[in-house]
Every structure is written in structure tokens, then in C-alpha cells.
Design an enzyme around this catalytic site. Structure first.
Site, short mmCIF file in Angstrom:
data_model
loop_
_atom_site.label_atom_id
_atom_site.label_comp_id
_atom_site.label_asym_id
_atom_site.label_seq_id
_atom_site.Cartn_x
_atom_site.Cartn_y
_atom_site.Cartn_z
N ARG A 137 32.34 11.62 -49.49
CA ARG A 137 33.35 12.60 -47.82
C ARG A 137 34.10 12.73 -47.74
O ARG A 137 34.92 11.63 -47.77
CB ARG A 137 31.78 12.30 -47.27
CG ARG A 137 30.12 12.09 -46.90
CD ARG A 137 29.48 11.56 -45.75
NE ARG A 137 28.24 11.90 -46.47
CZ ARG A 137 27.80 10.44 -46.86
NH1 ARG A 137 27.90 9.46 -47.07
NH2 ARG A 137 26.42 10.00 -46.98
N LYS A 162 28.39 6.90 -43.90
CA LYS A 162 27.37 8.14 -42.60
C LYS A 162 26.07 7.73 -42.93
O LYS A 162 25.36 7.38 -41.89
CB LYS A 162 27.73 9.51 -43.10
CG LYS A 162 26.64 10.61 -42.75
CD LYS A 162 26.75 11.70 -42.88
CE LYS A 162 25.49 12.70 -42.19
NZ LYS A 162 25.87 14.45 -42.44
N HIS A 268 32.91 18.92 -48.76
CA HIS A 268 31.68 18.57 -49.09
C HIS A 268 31.86 19.69 -50.25
O HIS A 268 30.61 19.28 -50.87
CB HIS A 268 31.08 18.94 -47.75
CG HIS A 268 30.51 17.71 -47.80
ND1 HIS A 268 30.22 16.85 -47.00
CD2 HIS A 268 28.87 17.44 -47.71
CE1 HIS A 268 29.38 16.12 -47.37
NE2 HIS A 268 28.18 16.39 -47.29
N ARG A 271 31.49 16.97 -52.75
CA ARG A 271 30.42 16.24 -53.31
C ARG A 271 29.60 16.79 -53.54
O ARG A 271 29.23 16.58 -54.84
CB ARG A 271 30.44 15.20 -51.98
CG ARG A 271 29.26 14.89 -51.74
CD ARG A 271 29.00 13.90 -50.38
NE ARG A 271 28.39 13.34 -49.75
CZ ARG A 271 27.58 11.93 -50.26
NH1 ARG A 271 28.60 11.42 -50.93
NH2 ARG A 271 27.00 11.87 -49.84
N HIS A 294 22.82 7.31 -50.80
CA HIS A 294 22.06 8.81 -49.32
C HIS A 294 20.41 7.75 -49.30
O HIS A 294 20.51 6.57 -50.42
CB HIS A 294 20.76 9.87 -50.65
CG HIS A 294 22.31 10.94 -50.32
ND1 HIS A 294 21.70 11.93 -51.55
CD2 HIS A 294 23.13 11.64 -50.26
CE1 HIS A 294 22.76 13.34 -51.52
NE2 HIS A 294 23.17 12.49 -50.27
N TYR A 303 19.66 18.48 -54.94
CA TYR A 303 20.67 18.94 -56.23
C TYR A 303 19.77 19.42 -57.70
O TYR A 303 20.62 19.79 -58.55
CB TYR A 303 21.62 18.01 -56.71
CG TYR A 303 22.95 18.03 -55.86
CD1 TYR A 303 23.20 18.65 -55.28
CD2 TYR A 303 21.95 16.89 -54.83
CE1 TYR A 303 24.33 18.04 -54.42
CE2 TYR A 303 23.10 16.26 -53.50
CZ TYR A 303 24.50 17.45 -53.45
OH TYR A 303 25.03 16.99 -52.35
#
Length: 321
Positions: A137, A162, A268, A271, A294, A303
Site C-alpha cells: 500500500r 492496515k 493502489h 498492489r 489480508h 483477484y
């Protein structure tokens, strides 16, 4: 002694809890908006009905996104819980929720990634190359310190991401020599700052207390520092912070235009492209989840839909037949 205004009390509470400057600005904005919406009525005189009315108005009239509505809700809950001492969590607040849309991420081809990076100059070229090469990120890349690059084991360490989950990712071999040069540049810059009477860097509060001398050490300096020192808005100290996200974002947009790419390209996007290209290369979903940091594999599964959409291109149109 003059009594403090409500927003000043909120600001003090946010800083006491060591929230980021962006969170401080966001919370103050929404709390002020909430009070103005109800004709400057004091929050003590308001409660569940007023909160529900405001949040519903944001969704129906202002057409805000679910994320924006949740930001406003979080700010108001913080006001009541932390400043006014009223816990609203058991009030079962039922506002009309903003409609959530499912967006498929914009992904660049490998050639498009290459073209954008080629149109970036200097330090921005290196930052975006690292973002794409590691799936970072923007804030993760900009918050890297010298100590976070492990040249011995070819790893990049990402702390306090995050997802609140620390992780490591492989260091791209193509960037190794350039990063070594960057570290040397920061070392020289830091020595100059020390000689000029500066040389400290922002440290999260807990670390600043635990390691009071660390803020002056070379290894804690940002890997991608600003050209000039500036005043820290919280402490008023003159120090060298990392490159501003807005500046990086502007350079990325300009590079995409120069590259002749008309997709919506943001920080982003690299990424998203990293994850999609790994999936196309046969890397399993669980490994990609770990690399991206994640919390849930469901987040990473977006994805698989991207790759499925790309695979549709193999289906010939009747016109082409």
C-alpha cells in the site's frame, strides 16, 4: 480559567489516544458536521434519533459511500464514548445504510506497469517499483524505515499495516542495488541534519517512550524522506518526514498520462496488479493472502474474479468469427 470548546476537548482526547493525524482531521470534520446539521445543538442534548437522522441523510441526500458513512458513524461514536462518557454501542442505532457497490479492481498489464514506471523520475520511480514489486500500500511504502530493508535475507518488513498484522515480503532483486544507494543517500542526509541541529524523526508514542534515543538514530530514519525538513503538526518539532502521499499520487497520475494509459491509475493499482500477476503466474491464493497481509482469504478472492474477467478475453466475439 476559560472552559475549552468541545472540539478542542475532542482533539485532546484523540491525541491522548495517539490516533493518526488523518484520523484526527476526519473525526473533527464529521463531529463538526453532525453538530452543524442539527443547528449547533450540543451533543449532550442529542442521542440515538439525531444520530440515525444524520446518518440516513448522508446516505439518501448526500449519496455518500458506505466507507464515508462508516467514518462519520465512528467519529460520532468516539465523541459520545470517549468525550461525553456515553456508550452508544447498546443503542442499536438503525440508520439507512449507504448502498455498497462491488467494484472489480483496475489492473494494469505488465507492459502498462513498465510504461508508467518508466515515466516516473528519481525517487518516485523507485517507490512505485517497490510498491509493485512487493504489493505494498502507499502508506506502507512511505512509512518504511532504513531498518525495514533486510539485504542479508532479501526481505522487506512491514509493521503496523492496515490489517494490524506485521509481515515480510521478498525483496525484488532488481531493486537491491538501487535501495542500497538510497540507504546511503539517507545516511548522508541524516548526518547533515544532525550537524544542522535537527536529525530526529517521528516515532510512535510507545516506541518514543521505550527508546527515547531511537528518533536520532540512522536506522529509524524514513527510507523515502522529504527534500526539506518541516514542522511536525503535533509536536511543533522541526524534523524530516517521509514524502507526502499527495505528491506521490500526483506523480503517478502524471506518469500514467505520459504513458498514454487511460485507465484510472492510482497508487493502489500497483498492489492490485501485483496480486493479479502473481495469480496468473500460478501462485496459490493463500500465499498471496499472506503477502498482501489480508486478514481474510475472502478479501484476496477478488483477484480470482479479476483473472476470470481477463480470461473472458479468450472467448471470441461472434463479430470476430
Amino acid at each position: 480559567m476559560q472552559k475549552k470548546k468541545l472540539l478542542d476537548v475532542v482533539r485532546d482526547k484523540i491525541r491522548f489516544k495517539h490516533y493518526s493525524l488523518s484520523t484526527e482531521r476526519t473525526y473533527l470534520y464529521w463531529i463538526k458536521y453532525f453538530i452543524l446539521y442539527h443547528n449547533k445543538k450540543h451533543p449532550v442534548q442529542m442521542g440515538k434519533p439525531e444520530i440515525e437522522q444524520f446518518l440516513t441523510w448522508l446516505a439518501t441526500e448526500k449519496k455518500v459511500s458506505p466507507t464515508t458513512q462508516n467514518q462519520a458513524f465512528s467519529a460520532i461514536l468516539f465523541l459520545y464514548r470517549e468525550v461525553l462518557g456515553v456508550d452508544m454501542s447498546d443503542q442499536n442505532i438503525q440508520a439507512l445504510r449507504a448502498q455498497e457497490r462491488k467494484h472489480i479492481p483496475v489492473v494494469l498489464t505488465r507492459d502498462e506497469v513498465k510504461r508508467v514506471i518508466e515515466n516516473l523520475n528519481g525517487i518516485y520511480n523507485l517507490i512505485v517499483s517497490l510498491m509493485y514489486g512487493c504489493g505494498l500500500r502507499m502508506n506502507e511504502a512511505l512509512n518504511l524505515r532504513i531498518k525495514d530493508i533486510d539485504f542479508g535475507f532479501d526481505k522487506v518488513y512491514i509493521w503496523d499495516s492496515k490489517s494490524l498484522k506485521d509481515r515480510t515480503v521478498p525483496l525484488p532483486q532488481k531493486l537491491k542495488d538501487r535501495l542500497k544507494v538510497q540507504v546511503q543517500t539517507v545516511e548522508e542526509l541524516h548526518q547533515k541534519d544532525l550537524a544542522d541541529g535537527y536529525g530526529t524523526v517521528y516515532m510512535p508514542y510507545a516506541l518514543e517512550r521505550k527508546y527515547p534515543s531511537a528518533k536520532s538514530q540512522t536506522k529509524w530514519q524514513f527510507l523515502f524522506p522529504m527534500k526539506n525538513v518541516s514542522k511536525d503538526p503535533k509536536s511543533d518539532l522541526i524534523r524530516r518526514h517521509h514524502i507526502h502521499p499527495v505528491t506521490l499520487g500526483r506523480n503517478i497520475k502524471q506518469a500514467a498520462v505520459k504513458a498514454g494509459i487511460y485507465k484510472r491509475v492510482t497508487s493502489h493499482t500497483f498492489r492490485h496488479s501485483y496480486a493479479t500477476h502473481l495469480l496468473q503466474a500460478g501462485i496459490d491464493l493463500r500465499s498471496i493472502q499472506e503477502l498482501l497481509g489480508h486478514k481474510s482469504v475472502e478479501t484476496t478472492m477478488i483477484y480470482t474474479h479479476v483473472v476470470a474477467e481477463l480470461n473472458k478475453n479468450r472467448v471470441l466475439s461472434p463479430l470476430d468469427l
